[in-house]
Design an enzyme around this catalytic site. Structure first.
Site, PDB file in Angstrom:
ATOM      1  N   HIS A  83       3.550  37.711 -41.997  1.00 16.34           N
ATOM      2  CA  HIS A  83       3.292  37.857 -40.565  1.00 16.34           C
ATOM      3  C   HIS A  83       4.340  37.049 -39.796  1.00 16.34           C
ATOM      4  O   HIS A  83       5.159  36.344 -40.392  1.00 16.34           O
ATOM      5  CB  HIS A  83       1.884  37.362 -40.210  1.00 16.34           C
ATOM      6  CG  HIS A  83       1.655  35.917 -40.516  1.00 16.34           C
ATOM      7  ND1 HIS A  83       1.392  35.459 -41.782  1.00 16.34           N
ATOM      8  CD2 HIS A  83       1.693  34.823 -39.711  1.00 16.34           C
ATOM      9  CE1 HIS A  83       1.248  34.140 -41.757  1.00 16.34           C
ATOM     10  NE2 HIS A  83       1.428  33.734 -40.509  1.00 16.34           N
TER      11      HIS A  83
ATOM     12  N   LYS B  22       6.143  35.150 -46.459  1.00 14.85           N
ATOM     13  CA  LYS B  22       5.254  35.214 -45.302  1.00 14.85           C
ATOM     14  C   LYS B  22       5.149  36.664 -44.834  1.00 14.85           C
ATOM     15  O   LYS B  22       6.168  37.338 -44.649  1.00 14.85           O
ATOM     16  CB  LYS B  22       5.827  34.339 -44.180  1.00 14.85           C
ATOM     17  CG  LYS B  22       4.903  34.153 -42.993  1.00 14.85           C
ATOM     18  CD  LYS B  22       5.530  33.193 -41.989  1.00 14.85           C
ATOM     19  CE  LYS B  22       4.632  32.987 -40.776  1.00 14.85           C
ATOM     20  NZ  LYS B  22       5.268  32.102 -39.779  1.00 14.85           N
TER      21      LYS B  22
END
Length: 239
Positions: free
Chosen positions: A121, A119
């Site tokens: 963010h 991921k």
């Protein structure tokens, strides 16, 4: 299959075997595997999607862990790790069941799992759940086929600073790896045996093929048992 109390295998294994058969997770017949072998049985942990079946497999994982506590090599770990995707539910369900069965020791046991893609963010990273750094990790997953997925999980855990202390799967087929030259008459180790040797860690299972055969005797089809025994004799691993 009748009563879950079996003279051949411990009651918790017999209960799990009964749930797997009754729920259609363990099937008997003729199935082509990735290795192109024709197997007389097929086990798909992805079919434990019903609440009662999820409870059955979580209980079986938890009781397998608890059984090691009376052995010479008890499993000591801080975090249950479930490789995405099937392992996520298995690890979280096992953590919940351990906390129920042994609250003093496991009431605050943690679990984690990985993302297939990192991921970029929010909190970011590859791991969801408890941080792995400096912790002892027990991997919980369905089966070991070629061992590739387990090696990837071990690498991810080590990169996060975790220490893999073992792997727990639902089924050990006790089956040798295919020979590189395609000659299935050659003695070969199993995928589980290779991981044990390569990483020096225990790889445990709820059931083995021997357990399935023992649990079916006197309850299952004689034809199914005969075919399972023939398959075991033909493809039994050398380790």
């Amino acid at each position: 299959m009748g009563s879950s109390s079996s003279p051949e295998i411990p009651p918790y294994k017999a209960d799990f075997l009964k749930a797997a058969i009754d729920g259609g997770v363990l099937k008997f017949g003729s199935f082509e595997l990735k290795s192109k072998r024709i197997s007389p049985y097929f086990f798909n942990a992805g079919d434990f999607y019903r609440a009662d079946l999820l409870r059955a497999i979580s209980t079986a994982y938890a009781k397998t862990i608890l059984e090691t506590e009376s052995s010479s090599a008890p499993l000591e770990f801080d975090i249950l790790f479930g490789p995405a995707y099937k392992g996520i539910v298995l690890a979280s369900g096992t953590a919940d069941k351990l906390a129920e069965l042994a609250p003093q020791k496991y009431g605050k046991i943690c679990y984690s799992f990985d993302r297939k893609e990192a991921k970029d963010h929010g909190e970011g990273g590859n791991i969801v759940g408890a941080p792995l750094k400096g912790k002892r990790i027990l991997i919980v997953d369905d089966v070991v086929t070629a061992g590739t997925a387990k090696r990837e999980a071990i690498d991810k855990i080590r990169k996060e600073g975790g220490i893999v202390v073992g792997i727990l799967v639902a089924l050990d087929r006790m089956e040798k790896l295919p020979s590189p030259d395609g000659d299935d008459t050659k003695p070969m180790p199993s995928a589980i045996g290779e991981i044990r040797k390569e990483y020096g860690i225990p790889v445990l299972s709820i059931l083995t093929l021997d357990d399935i055969i023992g649990g079916l005797k006197g309850r299952g089809s004689e034809e199914d048992i005969k075919r399972l025994e023939e398959y075991r004799a033909k493809y039994k691993a050398s380790d």
